[in-house]
Write a protein that holds these residues in place. Structure first.
Motif, PDB file in Angstrom:
ATOM      1  N   ASP A  62       0.806  -1.223   0.000  1.00  0.00           N
ATOM      2  CA  ASP A  62       0.000   0.000   0.000  1.00  0.00           C
ATOM      3  C   ASP A  62       0.840   1.274   0.000  1.00  0.00           C
ATOM      4  O   ASP A  62       0.281   2.371   0.120  1.00  0.00           O
ATOM      5  N   TYR A  63       2.147   1.159  -0.143  1.00  0.00           N
ATOM      6  CA  TYR A  63       3.027   2.325  -0.156  1.00  0.00           C
ATOM      7  C   TYR A  63       2.617   3.246  -1.298  1.00  0.00           C
ATOM      8  O   TYR A  63       2.628   2.844  -2.458  1.00  0.00           O
ATOM      9  N   LYS A  64       2.228   4.481  -0.960  1.00  0.00           N
ATOM     10  CA  LYS A  64       1.652   5.358  -1.988  1.00  0.00           C
ATOM     11  C   LYS A  64       2.663   5.827  -3.030  1.00  0.00           C
ATOM     12  O   LYS A  64       2.274   6.245  -4.116  1.00  0.00           O
ATOM     13  N   HIS A  65       3.952   5.733  -2.729  1.00  0.00           N
ATOM     14  CA  HIS A  65       4.966   6.142  -3.697  1.00  0.00           C
ATOM     15  C   HIS A  65       5.637   4.945  -4.375  1.00  0.00           C
ATOM     16  O   HIS A  65       6.616   5.104  -5.089  1.00  0.00           O
ATOM     17  N   GLY A  66       5.099   3.743  -4.148  1.00  0.00           N
ATOM     18  CA  GLY A  66       5.707   2.526  -4.676  1.00  0.00           C
ATOM     19  C   GLY A  66       5.832   2.509  -6.187  1.00  0.00           C
ATOM     20  O   GLY A  66       6.903   2.211  -6.728  1.00  0.00           O
ATOM     21  N   ALA A  67       4.767   2.826  -6.883  1.00  0.00           N
ATOM     22  CA  ALA A  67       4.804   2.800  -8.350  1.00  0.00           C
ATOM     23  C   ALA A  67       5.801   3.820  -8.885  1.00  0.00           C
ATOM     24  O   ALA A  67       6.571   3.526  -9.803  1.00  0.00           O
ATOM     25  N   LYS A  68       5.815   4.995  -8.290  1.00  0.00           N
ATOM     26  CA  LYS A  68       6.742   6.048  -8.732  1.00  0.00           C
ATOM     27  C   LYS A  68       8.201   5.644  -8.471  1.00  0.00           C
ATOM     28  O   LYS A  68       9.068   5.839  -9.323  1.00  0.00           O
ATOM     29  N   LEU A  69       8.469   5.070  -7.306  1.00  0.00           N
ATOM     30  CA  LEU A  69       9.814   4.624  -6.964  1.00  0.00           C
ATOM     31  C   LEU A  69      10.280   3.518  -7.905  1.00  0.00           C
ATOM     32  O   LEU A  69      11.386   3.573  -8.459  1.00  0.00           O
ATOM     33  N   TYR A  70       9.432   2.521  -8.111  1.00  0.00           N
ATOM     34  CA  TYR A  70       9.788   1.417  -9.006  1.00  0.00           C
ATOM     35  C   TYR A  70       9.983   1.912 -10.434  1.00  0.00           C
ATOM     36  O   TYR A  70      10.930   1.515 -11.115  1.00  0.00           O
ATOM     37  N   GLN A  71       9.113   2.812 -10.899  1.00  0.00           N
ATOM     38  CA  GLN A  71       9.243   3.348 -12.247  1.00  0.00           C
ATOM     39  C   GLN A  71      10.576   4.084 -12.401  1.00  0.00           C
ATOM     40  O   GLN A  71      11.249   3.940 -13.422  1.00  0.00           O
ATOM     41  N   SER A  72      10.972   4.848 -11.404  1.00  0.00           N
ATOM     42  CA  SER A  72      12.244   5.570 -11.510  1.00  0.00           C
ATOM     43  C   SER A  72      13.415   4.589 -11.552  1.00  0.00           C
ATOM     44  O   SER A  72      14.393   4.819 -12.271  1.00  0.00           O
ATOM     45  N   GLN A  73      13.319   3.476 -10.818  1.00  0.00           N
ATOM     46  CA  GLN A  73      14.363   2.451 -10.896  1.00  0.00           C
ATOM     47  C   GLN A  73      14.431   1.853 -12.295  1.00  0.00           C
ATOM     48  O   GLN A  73      15.510   1.685 -12.865  1.00  0.00           O
ATOM     49  N   MET A  74      13.275   1.535 -12.862  1.00  0.00           N
ATOM     50  CA  MET A  74      13.247   0.947 -14.198  1.00  0.00           C
ATOM     51  C   MET A  74      13.707   1.956 -15.255  1.00  0.00           C
ATOM     52  O   MET A  74      14.374   1.583 -16.221  1.00  0.00           O
ATOM     53  N   ASP A  75      13.397   3.230 -15.078  1.00  0.00           N
ATOM     54  CA  ASP A  75      13.875   4.258 -16.006  1.00  0.00           C
ATOM     55  C   ASP A  75      15.401   4.327 -15.994  1.00  0.00           C
ATOM     56  O   ASP A  75      16.033   4.447 -17.048  1.00  0.00           O
TER      57      ASP A  75
END
Length: 99
Positions: free
Chosen positions: A65-78
């Motif tokens: 439920d971490y609200k910044h999870g998608a953003k954090l993971y996306q930045s890693q993949m970028d």
């Protein structure tokens, strides 16, 4: 093998590709589901394992439920994608030196 039994197989492209978004609310794409690499780079298996480990670490630390999870993971993949593109360009530029 006898020439009469030989079969030609069609060639297919081995392009690199990635999703525009590797994560969103409640889902994450890992490995080939997030991006694919030129087979000469030998990055497919490595990416499958490391992206899974990165995601697992993030989820264990912060929870689903971490609200910044998608953003954090996306930045890693970028960052993974940008680094791959740099290496790919360097590899193919280096091939011009041969021949």
């Amino acid at each position: 093998m006898n020439i009469e039994t030989a079969h030609l197989h069609p060639m297919v492209s081995a392009n690199s590709a990635r999703l525009d978004s590797c994560a969103a609310n409640g889902w994450y794409a890992v490995g080939d589901a997030s991006m694919s690499f030129d087979p000469l780079s030998s990055q497919g298996m490595l990416h499958a394992m490391t992206s899974s480990m990165q995601l697992a670490d993030m989820l264990l630390l912060h929870g689903m439920d971490y609200k910044h999870g998608a953003k954090l993971y996306q930045s890693q993949m970028d960052r993974v994608w940008m680094r791959y593109l740099e290496h790919r360009q360097h590899f193919y530029e280096g091939s011009k030196l041969i021949g």
